[in-house]
Motif scaffolding. Sequence first.
Motif, mmCIF file in Angstrom:
data_model
loop_
_atom_site.group_PDB
_atom_site.id
_atom_site.type_symbol
_atom_site.label_atom_id
_atom_site.label_comp_id
_atom_site.label_asym_id
_atom_site.label_seq_id
_atom_site.Cartn_x
_atom_site.Cartn_y
_atom_site.Cartn_z
ATOM 1 N N UNK A 345 -95.093 0.867 92.528
ATOM 2 C CA UNK A 345 -93.877 -0.110 92.630
ATOM 3 C C UNK A 345 -94.285 -1.114 93.781
ATOM 4 N N UNK A 346 -95.164 -1.084 94.600
ATOM 5 C CA UNK A 346 -95.517 -1.872 95.595
ATOM 6 C C UNK A 346 -96.322 -3.177 94.929
ATOM 7 N N UNK A 347 -97.341 -2.673 94.272
ATOM 8 C CA UNK A 347 -98.216 -3.689 93.564
ATOM 9 C C UNK A 347 -97.250 -4.427 92.432
ATOM 10 N N UNK A 348 -96.410 -4.120 91.936
ATOM 11 C CA UNK A 348 -95.257 -4.727 90.908
ATOM 12 C C UNK A 348 -94.436 -5.879 92.035
ATOM 13 N N UNK A 349 -93.988 -5.196 93.210
ATOM 14 C CA UNK A 349 -93.447 -6.059 94.044
ATOM 15 C C UNK A 349 -94.090 -7.096 94.493
ATOM 16 N N UNK A 350 -95.448 -6.809 94.864
ATOM 17 C CA UNK A 350 -96.301 -7.694 95.232
ATOM 18 C C UNK A 350 -96.615 -9.058 94.242
ATOM 19 N N UNK A 351 -96.476 -8.436 92.943
ATOM 20 C CA UNK A 351 -96.693 -9.515 91.832
ATOM 21 C C UNK A 351 -95.821 -10.456 91.973
ATOM 22 N N UNK A 352 -94.497 -10.102 91.972
ATOM 23 C CA UNK A 352 -93.312 -10.885 92.043
ATOM 24 C C UNK A 352 -93.361 -11.935 93.306
ATOM 25 N N UNK A 397 -100.433 -5.837 102.054
ATOM 26 C CA UNK A 397 -99.143 -5.791 103.258
ATOM 27 C C UNK A 397 -98.723 -7.061 103.779
ATOM 28 N N UNK A 398 -99.492 -8.122 103.564
ATOM 29 C CA UNK A 398 -98.939 -9.475 103.991
ATOM 30 C C UNK A 398 -97.840 -9.862 102.963
ATOM 31 N N UNK A 399 -98.106 -9.824 101.633
ATOM 32 C CA UNK A 399 -97.251 -10.018 100.649
ATOM 33 C C UNK A 399 -96.091 -9.463 100.617
#
Length: 403
Positions: A345-352, A397-399
């Motif tokens: 979920x964190x990677x999908x959020x970072x993609x957006x 973490x920055x994204x």
Amino acid sequence: MRPLDLDADVVELARAPISASRGTPLREMAYRADAWTPQESERLRALFLDDVAIGDIALALRRGRAAVAERIALLGLRRNSTRTWTEFDDAELIRRYGSEPTAKIASDLGRSCSAVYARARLLDLTEGNPPEWTPWEDAQLTEGYRRGVPLAQIATLIGRPFGGLSSRAGHLGIVHANHPPDWSREETTRALELAEAGHRYTAIVDMLTAEGFPERTVRGFGLAVRKLGYGRGWGRAWTSEEDALLRRAYEEGTSLTPLRRQLGRTPGSLRHRAEYLQLRGLHANRNGWRIGPDWTDADEARLRADYGRVPTKVLAVSMGRTKAAITSRANSLGLVHGYIRPFSNDETRALDIAFRTGVSIADLAVALDRKAMSLSKFATNHGYQFGRRPRRTVTLEGLLALE
């Protein structure tokens, strides 16, 4: 002709022909006090079929053991014995094995050919040159060919290899009832020899063509040899000697191929019997029959650390193994490749967030520790078209903090 379905109790197809002397008329036989009466023969037959030991039969009939064994052979009695092997049986087998036909030894000991082969293998006996064919073996071969009995059954019945059967059939001038009409005897003999040697059908077809035989398709070749009965098991019950051989193969980590040929069993039969005896994982060799080097704790630790982070091809070269070995061991350890792991979920959020804030795919791939091509494909499938963007250093973490 439909093949005969033999069960485990059938150990003889036909009695051997009895040769009578020619030219001289038979004279009347003199009376013998030790002659076998019909009642004794019937009692012998009943005791034999009840799997009574030959020594016990001799005591019950008050006759010598050699006389009983000779009478059993003359009556054509044969059986699949479940009796344990005695010291006398082992000594007789050691003395005669390799110099006499297996069928003759099996008949004298009151056992099947497969039981004799199994016991000989346990005693580490080796066969020399094949002995001469006996009239009994010729009778079984002729009758089996006439009835269309699969060759695997005939081979197990009389204790001869496929090549020996086909060669002897050519010498006797007989043809199997299921013999392919456009195959010669020489082609059949050579094909069975190559199949028994363990070659694949594709390789056998090429070998036969190179030797001057007609060119066959792999499908047609497979149908022809299966119609003859090559490689088909026939439901024989497993003996204690066969179980002992299978256990020893697993304990010593040796190949099952020689054992399969010697016992006349299919690979599936050996596999199911091993599962029934719970033999999995009992190999003396940690990795079973794999040819490559054993995996040490240090090798596994390095695989856990680098798998998915170092390209598999580079990792395989550095560890002196194949890519298949690396992937197989990683799967057995439950490792998941870093580039094909599911998106969190964190990677999908970072993609957006990266799409909305102008971060490039290359920088996002570094932040997520993924391949840029895999990440670009995932983004495209989810409706994100990044295009050309300037490079800059970012972290996951920055994204997520930019949100």
